[in-house]
Design a protein around this motif. Structure first.
Motif, PDB file in Angstrom:
ATOM      1  N   GLU A   1       0.799  -1.221   0.000  1.00  0.00           N
ATOM      2  CA  GLU A   1       0.000   0.000   0.000  1.00  0.00           C
ATOM      3  C   GLU A   1       0.833   1.273   0.000  1.00  0.00           C
ATOM      4  O   GLU A   1       0.669   2.146  -0.856  1.00  0.00           O
ATOM      5  N   TYR A   2       1.727   1.416   1.012  1.00  0.00           N
ATOM      6  CA  TYR A   2       2.475   2.666   1.127  1.00  0.00           C
ATOM      7  C   TYR A   2       3.337   2.950  -0.098  1.00  0.00           C
ATOM      8  O   TYR A   2       3.308   4.068  -0.619  1.00  0.00           O
ATOM      9  N   PRO A   3       4.102   1.926  -0.582  1.00  0.00           N
ATOM     10  CA  PRO A   3       4.897   2.229  -1.788  1.00  0.00           C
ATOM     11  C   PRO A   3       4.039   2.679  -2.961  1.00  0.00           C
ATOM     12  O   PRO A   3       4.412   3.593  -3.694  1.00  0.00           O
ATOM     13  N   LEU A   4       2.849   2.055  -3.119  1.00  0.00           N
ATOM     14  CA  LEU A   4       2.008   2.422  -4.257  1.00  0.00           C
ATOM     15  C   LEU A   4       1.413   3.821  -4.077  1.00  0.00           C
ATOM     16  O   LEU A   4       1.026   4.471  -5.041  1.00  0.00           O
ATOM     17  N   ALA A   5       1.330   4.281  -2.823  1.00  0.00           N
ATOM     18  CA  ALA A   5       0.742   5.601  -2.576  1.00  0.00           C
ATOM     19  C   ALA A   5       1.789   6.709  -2.635  1.00  0.00           C
ATOM     20  O   ALA A   5       1.436   7.893  -2.629  1.00  0.00           O
ATOM     21  N   ILE A   6       3.081   6.322  -2.696  1.00  0.00           N
ATOM     22  CA  ILE A   6       4.145   7.334  -2.626  1.00  0.00           C
ATOM     23  C   ILE A   6       4.031   8.455  -3.672  1.00  0.00           C
ATOM     24  O   ILE A   6       4.165   9.626  -3.316  1.00  0.00           O
ATOM     25  N   PRO A   7       3.737   8.137  -4.953  1.00  0.00           N
ATOM     26  CA  PRO A   7       3.682   9.251  -5.911  1.00  0.00           C
ATOM     27  C   PRO A   7       2.666  10.323  -5.505  1.00  0.00           C
ATOM     28  O   PRO A   7       2.975  11.514  -5.570  1.00  0.00           O
ATOM     29  N   LEU A   8       1.482   9.907  -5.045  1.00  0.00           N
ATOM     30  CA  LEU A   8       0.465  10.911  -4.679  1.00  0.00           C
ATOM     31  C   LEU A   8       0.830  11.632  -3.385  1.00  0.00           C
ATOM     32  O   LEU A   8       0.628  12.840  -3.263  1.00  0.00           O
ATOM     33  N   ILE A   9       1.377  10.899  -2.400  1.00  0.00           N
ATOM     34  CA  ILE A   9       1.791  11.557  -1.160  1.00  0.00           C
ATOM     35  C   ILE A   9       2.863  12.597  -1.484  1.00  0.00           C
ATOM     36  O   ILE A   9       2.827  13.728  -0.999  1.00  0.00           O
ATOM     37  N   GLY A  10       3.811  12.214  -2.350  1.00  0.00           N
ATOM     38  CA  GLY A  10       4.870  13.135  -2.765  1.00  0.00           C
ATOM     39  C   GLY A  10       4.292  14.373  -3.420  1.00  0.00           C
ATOM     40  O   GLY A  10       4.728  15.506  -3.164  1.00  0.00           O
ATOM     41  N   GLU A  11       3.268  14.166  -4.244  1.00  0.00           N
ATOM     42  CA  GLU A  11       2.608  15.285  -4.916  1.00  0.00           C
ATOM     43  C   GLU A  11       1.992  16.239  -3.878  1.00  0.00           C
ATOM     44  O   GLU A  11       2.069  17.457  -4.003  1.00  0.00           O
ATOM     45  N   GLY A  12       1.405  15.668  -2.818  1.00  0.00           N
ATOM     46  CA  GLY A  12       0.840  16.480  -1.741  1.00  0.00           C
ATOM     47  C   GLY A  12       1.922  17.273  -1.034  1.00  0.00           C
ATOM     48  O   GLY A  12       1.741  18.456  -0.722  1.00  0.00           O
ATOM     49  N   ILE A  13       3.070  16.647  -0.798  1.00  0.00           N
ATOM     50  CA  ILE A  13       4.173  17.341  -0.126  1.00  0.00           C
ATOM     51  C   ILE A  13       4.710  18.452  -1.030  1.00  0.00           C
ATOM     52  O   ILE A  13       5.034  19.543  -0.566  1.00  0.00           O
ATOM     53  N   ARG A  14       4.741  18.192  -2.331  1.00  0.00           N
ATOM     54  CA  ARG A  14       5.196  19.225  -3.274  1.00  0.00           C
ATOM     55  C   ARG A  14       4.259  20.436  -3.220  1.00  0.00           C
ATOM     56  O   ARG A  14       4.697  21.579  -3.109  1.00  0.00           O
ATOM     57  N   THR A  15       2.939  20.177  -3.300  1.00  0.00           N
ATOM     58  CA  THR A  15       1.968  21.270  -3.228  1.00  0.00           C
ATOM     59  C   THR A  15       2.152  22.055  -1.936  1.00  0.00           C
ATOM     60  O   THR A  15       2.163  23.291  -1.939  1.00  0.00           O
ATOM     61  N   ALA A  16       2.301  21.325  -0.808  1.00  0.00           N
ATOM     62  CA  ALA A  16       2.455  21.983   0.481  1.00  0.00           C
ATOM     63  C   ALA A  16       3.716  22.843   0.500  1.00  0.00           C
ATOM     64  O   ALA A  16       3.725  23.937   1.073  1.00  0.00           O
TER      65      ALA A  16
ATOM     66  N   MET B   1      11.929   9.745  -8.785  1.00  0.00           N
ATOM     67  CA  MET B   1      12.903   8.759  -8.346  1.00  0.00           C
ATOM     68  C   MET B   1      12.304   7.779  -7.342  1.00  0.00           C
ATOM     69  O   MET B   1      12.670   6.611  -7.315  1.00  0.00           O
ATOM     70  N   LEU B   2      11.391   8.280  -6.498  1.00  0.00           N
ATOM     71  CA  LEU B   2      10.831   7.433  -5.438  1.00  0.00           C
ATOM     72  C   LEU B   2       9.659   6.585  -5.914  1.00  0.00           C
ATOM     73  O   LEU B   2       9.202   5.705  -5.195  1.00  0.00           O
ATOM     74  N   THR B   3       9.158   6.879  -7.129  1.00  0.00           N
ATOM     75  CA  THR B   3       8.039   6.097  -7.643  1.00  0.00           C
ATOM     76  C   THR B   3       8.488   4.660  -7.893  1.00  0.00           C
ATOM     77  O   THR B   3       9.500   4.439  -8.541  1.00  0.00           O
ATOM     78  N   PRO B   4       7.748   3.671  -7.348  1.00  0.00           N
ATOM     79  CA  PRO B   4       8.126   2.272  -7.579  1.00  0.00           C
ATOM     80  C   PRO B   4       8.209   1.967  -9.068  1.00  0.00           C
ATOM     81  O   PRO B   4       7.432   2.524  -9.849  1.00  0.00           O
ATOM     82  N   ARG B   5       9.168   1.110  -9.438  1.00  0.00           N
ATOM     83  CA  ARG B   5       9.433   0.888 -10.858  1.00  0.00           C
ATOM     84  C   ARG B   5       8.180   0.449 -11.610  1.00  0.00           C
ATOM     85  O   ARG B   5       7.948   0.860 -12.732  1.00  0.00           O
ATOM     86  N   GLY B   6       7.366  -0.380 -10.958  1.00  0.00           N
ATOM     87  CA  GLY B   6       6.183  -0.898 -11.631  1.00  0.00           C
ATOM     88  C   GLY B   6       5.172   0.185 -11.985  1.00  0.00           C
ATOM     89  O   GLY B   6       4.319  -0.006 -12.847  1.00  0.00           O
ATOM     90  N   LEU B   7       5.257   1.361 -11.309  1.00  0.00           N
ATOM     91  CA  LEU B   7       4.269   2.414 -11.563  1.00  0.00           C
ATOM     92  C   LEU B   7       4.729   3.419 -12.602  1.00  0.00           C
ATOM     93  O   LEU B   7       3.952   4.234 -13.074  1.00  0.00           O
ATOM     94  N   ARG B   8       6.054   3.376 -12.912  1.00  0.00           N
ATOM     95  CA  ARG B   8       6.561   4.400 -13.844  1.00  0.00           C
ATOM     96  C   ARG B   8       5.987   4.170 -15.220  1.00  0.00           C
ATOM     97  O   ARG B   8       5.940   3.041 -15.709  1.00  0.00           O
ATOM     98  N   ARG B   9       5.568   5.257 -15.837  1.00  0.00           N
ATOM     99  CA  ARG B   9       5.081   5.152 -17.198  1.00  0.00           C
ATOM    100  C   ARG B   9       6.273   5.027 -18.129  1.00  0.00           C
ATOM    101  O   ARG B   9       7.371   5.490 -17.830  1.00  0.00           O
ATOM    102  N   GLU B  10       6.050   4.376 -19.262  1.00  0.00           N
ATOM    103  CA  GLU B  10       7.156   4.239 -20.191  1.00  0.00           C
ATOM    104  C   GLU B  10       7.574   5.603 -20.715  1.00  0.00           C
ATOM    105  O   GLU B  10       6.734   6.469 -20.956  1.00  0.00           O
ATOM    106  N   GLY B  11       8.869   5.775 -20.886  1.00  0.00           N
ATOM    107  CA  GLY B  11       9.376   7.053 -21.399  1.00  0.00           C
ATOM    108  C   GLY B  11       9.673   8.042 -20.291  1.00  0.00           C
ATOM    109  O   GLY B  11      10.244   9.079 -20.545  1.00  0.00           O
ATOM    110  N   ASP B  12       9.289   7.705 -19.037  1.00  0.00           N
ATOM    111  CA  ASP B  12       9.568   8.639 -17.943  1.00  0.00           C
ATOM    112  C   ASP B  12      11.023   8.509 -17.474  1.00  0.00           C
ATOM    113  O   ASP B  12      11.561   7.440 -17.464  1.00  0.00           O
TER     114      ASP B  12
END
Lengths: 391, 230
Positions: free
Chosen positions: A306-321, A380-391
């Motif tokens: 759960e937590y690893p899969l949620a990292i991209p969105l949590i990171g996005e929240g921290i960026r906004t903050a 960088m912190l996004t789990p490899r399985g979630l990265r879109r191709e070309g990123d």
């Protein structure tokens, strides 16, 4: 491959560029606070340079009216990448020439034409580079030419006569100190905010009853204007430090960094809570099932799925903050917390336009740098399985 | 709101909180004037923002405006990284001090979420809905007014809500450049070290922001359409 029609964005950009030829390029003042006198392009540059700039904009206009082939896009990108540094170089050299015989307190500020040309150049560069999406390498090189040249010119001292540099040199040490303070307040508050908000976000997904109160409180705080929240925190803090002198010795007073930090922490809660919640909710049930099927315990399921899969969105929240915190820290200078807002409010107090500009531009630059850093950290912190191709 | 604008109530309230202060109410203007000034700042800037932002968002999502879609979304995303105070400060060298630069900054900054959400709302309309409308023989304008805008309304309203809430906050700082409003007692209180002034500006401002936020949220629930995702 089929090419789209003429680039209207580039046409608009070149029209803005042509219009800038008629606007004031520099404003010369006898002192940093005096009324200014507008200087045209012909007063700023010699005739040859002026004709060159005019000719380049006309070429951009002509190219933008032709079908947008790849050659055309390359040519427009090169022209845009040339015009941006050329505009600043012309203004910088013009300022040096105009101030050569003037007293040391005289100032030359950038006029409307320079700002409009920069926007026009951005339009041309942006549209031609997005036409080169299938050539990522050339695109990256062309994108870096203009900022690189401008940086080089700056290091060579081409802009030293401009009023903005004069304010910069005059405040260099203070600027470094306030930038550090700004960073410490903005990042420190988001860090502490994240330590509170991420567990709150997790709690909101785990216990249904906590969901409403957590969101209600966080979004209410977020809605209150920053200056008002600073004010509402100053009063109780002042009372506390009055009642307990020990607190005062720790530096906790009504005004200063303490109320600013508290308010900034409170502000960072909503974006992070919201995104932690959304990040955990979007984890697909299939991934959880797969984890359970592999024999994971609930704890393992949380930490390893759960937590690893949620990292991209949590990171996005921290960026906004973080971005929000950089802006609110600028307001905090009003309650004596220091930071880059100091220059803005000092400039406003003295009615010194270039000091205002120095403060505002440095806050903007700080926000942009932190935004870029946060984006690449998230990638960088996004789990490899979630990265879109070309990123 | 009526209670908030009664000076006598405030004198009682602030007097019980700060018995030591000799002066409880900001002397330059009555609270009612300050609230009205603040509401005028928000009202004028938000009306201009909506009047410019929504048509701009519509324009760049039409076939003839498509070329401008990329640069408009990129510029609004970039602009949202800029701190509102910086935009407010930059408006001063352009137009001088007072009401005008504040309105200019509020409109410029307020445009970003409105344009962004108008684009997001209109692009979220499913192609099937548009095709079905075209199949019914609707013209482009009819499709926009009767299919696309109703479906995008919620997301557009969410953008307007963000824009208004940010503007209430930025207008507070406008007091520094002489725009008046609820920021002025706070600034005066900070300079004179008078906590009563600070509370007199902070409480009504917080109340006003929450009220406007809830009002627009109320309108949002009234319209049908896709829920805002951002």
């Amino acid at each position: 491959m089929e090419y789209p029609g003429p680039s209207r964005v580039a046409t608009l950009g070149s029209l803005m560029g042509v219009a800038s030829l008629a606007l004031p390029w520099l404003t010369v003042r006898s002192s940093r606070l005096a009324e200014g006198e507008s200087i045209s392009l012909l007063g700023t540059a010699n005739t040859l340079t002026a004709v060159l700039i005019a000719a380049l904009w006309v070429v951009v206009l002509a190219l933008s009216l032709r079908p947008a082939t790849r050659m055309n896009a390359y040519a427009l990108a090169c022209l845009g990448a040339t015009l941006l540094p050329l505009t600043l170089l012309t203004a910088g050299m013009g300022a040096e020439r105009l101030l050569a015989d003037a007293p040391a307190v005289a100032r030359a500020s950038l006029g409307g034409a320079v700002w409009l040309s920069l926007l026009a150049g951005y339009f041309v560069l942006h549209t031609s580079l997005s036409a080169l999406k299938d050539r990522p390498c050339a695109r990256r090189v062309l994108m870096l030419i203009a900022p690189g040249l401008i940086l080089l010119l700056g290091l060579l001292g081409a802009f030293e006569s401009l009023a903005l540099s004069a304010e910069f040199t005059g405040n260099e040490q203070r600027l470094a100190r306030e930038t550090g303070r700004h960073l410490a307040l903005a990042l420190g508050s988001v860090f502490i905010g994240a330590l509170i908000a991420v567990p709150l976000g997790i709690a909101a997904t785990r216990h249904r009853r906590t969901e409403r109160p957590i969101f209600l409180i966080a979004s209410t705080i977020e809605t209150v204007p920053s200056l008002a929240l600073f004010g509402l925190i100053i009063a109780p803090l002042a009372a506390l430090s009055f009642a307990y002198p020990a607190l005062r010795e720790l530096g906790i007073r009504g005004v200063g960094a303490a109320p600013a930090l508290i308010a900034l922490i409170l502000y960072s809660l909503l974006p992070i809570v919201h995104n932690t919640y959304a990040g955990l909710k979007q984890v697909s049930p299939a991934a959880l099932d797969a984890g359970r099927g592999m024999g994971m315990s609930n704890r393992q399921l949380s930490w390893r799925v759960e937590y690893p899969l949620a990292i991209p969105l949590i990171g996005e929240g921290i960026r906004t903050a973080t971005i929000q915190s950089v802006g609110n820290t600028a307001v905090a200078a009003l309650i004596g917390a220091g930071g880059l807002g100091h220059f803005i409010f000092q400039g406003l107090g003295q009615a010194a336009p270039d000091l205002i500009l120095l403060g505002a531009l440095s806050v903007i630059a700080l926000a942009l740098v932190l935004d870029t850093v946060a984006r690449s950290a998230i990638k960088m912190l996004t789990p490899r399985g979630l990265r879109r191709e070309g990123d | 709101m009526i209670l908030i604008s009664q000076d006598a109530w405030w004198i009682w309230f602030l007097g019980s909180l700060f018995p030591a202060e000799s002066q409880l109410l900001h002397p330059r203007a009555s609270l009612q004037t300050l609230v009205l000034q603040h509401v005028a700042l928000i009202g004028i800037s938000s009306s201009l923002t909506i009047a410019i932002g929504v048509p701009l968002g519509i324009l760049v999502t039409r076939t003839y405006g498509r070329p401008f879609l990329g640069i408009t979304s990129d510029l609004t995303a970039l602009g949202q990284t800029f701190p509102p105070v910086a935009v407010l400060a930059l408006a001063v060298p352009l137009t001088g001090f007072g009401f005008r630069p504040t309105i200019l900054a509020l409109v410029l900054y307020g445009l970003l979420p409105v344009v962004r959400n108008t684009i997001a709302g209109l692009t979220s309309v499913p192609g099937e809905a548009r095709d079905a409308a075209r199949g019914l023989g609707m013209t482009g304008a009819q499709i926009l007014l009767r299919v696309e805008l109703p479906l995008a309304a919620r997301i557009i309203l969410a953008g307007i809500r963000t824009s208004v809430v940010i503007n209430v906050g930025t207008a507070m700082v406008g007091a520094v450049i002489g725009a008046g409003g609820l920021g002025s007692p706070i600034i005066a209180g900070l300079i004179q070290n008078n906590l009563a002034f600070i509370i007199q500006g902070a409480l009504p401002a917080a109340f006003l922001a929450l009220l406007l936020d809830q009002a627009i949220a109320g309108v949002e629930t009234l319209v049908p359409g896709n829920r805002a995702t951002a």
